[in-house]
Design an enzyme around this catalytic site. Structure first.
Site, PDB file in Angstrom:
ATOM      1  N   LYS A 111     -32.315   0.520   0.906  1.00 49.59           N
ATOM      2  CA  LYS A 111     -31.994   0.008  -0.428  1.00 49.59           C
ATOM      3  C   LYS A 111     -32.166   1.117  -1.478  1.00 49.59           C
ATOM      4  CE  LYS A 111     -30.849  -4.524  -0.515  1.00 49.59           C
ATOM      5  NZ  LYS A 111     -30.711  -4.977   0.804  1.00 49.59           N
ATOM      6  N   LYS A 194     -23.417  -3.046  10.327  1.00 47.90           N
ATOM      7  CA  LYS A 194     -23.382  -4.468  10.652  1.00 47.90           C
ATOM      8  C   LYS A 194     -22.455  -5.225   9.708  1.00 47.90           C
ATOM      9  CE  LYS A 194     -27.114  -6.708   8.016  1.00 47.90           C
ATOM     10  NZ  LYS A 194     -26.551  -8.007   7.634  1.00 47.90           N
ATOM     11  N   LYS A 197     -23.373  -9.591   4.057  1.00 47.81           N
ATOM     12  CA  LYS A 197     -22.906 -10.058   2.750  1.00 47.81           C
ATOM     13  C   LYS A 197     -22.859  -8.890   1.787  1.00 47.81           C
ATOM     14  CE  LYS A 197     -25.562 -13.978   3.510  1.00 47.81           C
ATOM     15  NZ  LYS A 197     -26.953 -13.780   3.129  1.00 47.81           N
TER      16      LYS A 197
END
Ligand code: ATP
Ligand code: MG
Length: 329
Positions: A111, A194, A197
């Protein structure tokens, strides 16, 4: 009876990664264990969703849980923020979570790399809140995808440390669960990584047949193998990995044989994959429409779920508080 806990962040539509990594297993486990499945709205705040979208996303997740086959009379389905006891448990657990280990968490480091402008304390403490979600009901098993493996290890570490420090055997060492198999990772069809969302590469349970076909036909491929049994480039390996999860075994074997013989036609493979996805998604989508129209039912599911989850949470907190020395007068 074993206890099972898991959740999905309402950060957007539920995709096939969420379905095969988590939701499908929720449905399979609900009759065999005491199950708690929640919608992780506190967790979604770490990435600052627009307040105007959050409520709709929570409702969407609920509708999709139910459409996928979760039965609210069997499993406890609730919204995380309807059980604010979890924030107290998170605070209590944070007293024994070290900054160093939180900073070393792979998802936190990623992140930071992707969003250096938003490194907030909620993000750093994500694994603690997740441990609180799981330990709130003292879960034995946590059905999650591969990407959550490290967070589960941290949950176990926090539980072990708590028991050691206070000399008790109270918090369980909850295990990531996939019926004894490796945890699932559904890759994206955009080359690497992957399906997610946040990655914006999802094939969603809400997608109609045409949208699914378009997305799959756009999947990244190459010009094809030139030698028998040639190692696969990542996008091709991903396409096969997705097919292995979604399509019948003989379909996967057929295309793998073709690949190994340098005769694969990716166009045909994608067409077949899209139809196999539609076979999974279309019935769920049809149920979504009916369920989302019944707002009174949705409200009832969440009211009943929150009540059951709060009762379980209260019991854990009473014990954890007492173990830590917080006692009523
Ligand atoms: P976000 O990008 O907002 O984190 P996400 O797509 O990663 O969204 P989560 O809500 O974080 O979804 O995860 C919900 C569940 O779905 C977790 O158990 C997670 O392990 C699982 N999951 C998410 N993506 C995949 C995937 N591609 N393959 C398998 N499981 C997945
Ligand atoms: Mg995620």
């Amino acid at each position: 009876m074993k206890t099972v806990v898991s959740g999905i962040r309402p950060t957007g539509q539920i995709h096939l990664g969420n379905y095969f990594g988590a939701l499908q297993n929720f449905v399979k486990m609900q009759h065999e264990a005491r199950c708690f499945f929640f919608i992780a709205d506190y967790h979604s705040l770490t990435t600052h969703p627009d307040p105007a979208n959050l409520h709709g996303n929570v409702e969407g997740a609920l509708v999709q849980y139910l459409a996928a086959g979760l039965d609210p009379d069997v499993a406890t389905i609730y919204v995380q923020s309807d059980v604010p006891q979890v924030t107290e448990l998170s605070l209590l657990l944070s007293m024994h979570a070290y900054i160093g280990e939180l900073e070393r968490t792979a998802s936190f480091k990623e992140k930071i790399r992707k969003h250096p402008e938003n490194i907030n304390a909620g993000l750093l403490c994500y694994p603690v809140l997740m441990a609180a979600d799981i330990l709130l009901h003292r879960a034995d098993f946590v059905p999650v995808g591969k990407d959550q493996e490290q967070h589960l290890e941290m949950t176990r570490r926090f539980a072990r440390r708590f028991n050691q420090i206070y000399g008790v055997e109270y918090l369980p060492e909850s295990e990531a669960y996939n019926f004894g198999a490796e945890l699932t990772k559904v890759p994206g069809l955009d080359g690497n990584g992957k399906m997610g969302k946040s990655e914006g590469n999802g094939i969603y349970l809400a997608d109609n047949d045409e949208v699914i076909r378009k997305k799959v036909m756009k999947a990244v491929t190459d010009s094809g193998p030139t030698e028998p049994n040639q190692p696969m480039a990542e996008p091709i390996a991903n396409l096969f990995a997705v097919m292995k999860i979604i399509s019948p075994g003989e379909t996967y074997d057929f295309f793998l044989e073709k690949y190994n013989a340098c005769e694969v036609r990716y166009g045909d493979m994608k067409k077949q994959l899209a139809e196999d996805m539609i076979a999974v998604i279309a019935p769920i989508r049809a149920r979504m429409e009916a369920i989302s129209a019944d707002r009174a039912y949705l409200r009832k599911v969440l009211t009943q779920g929150a009540e059951k989850a709060r009762a379980s949470a209260d019991e854990t907190l009473r014990n954890v508080r007492e173990i830590m020395g917080i006692k009523p007068f």
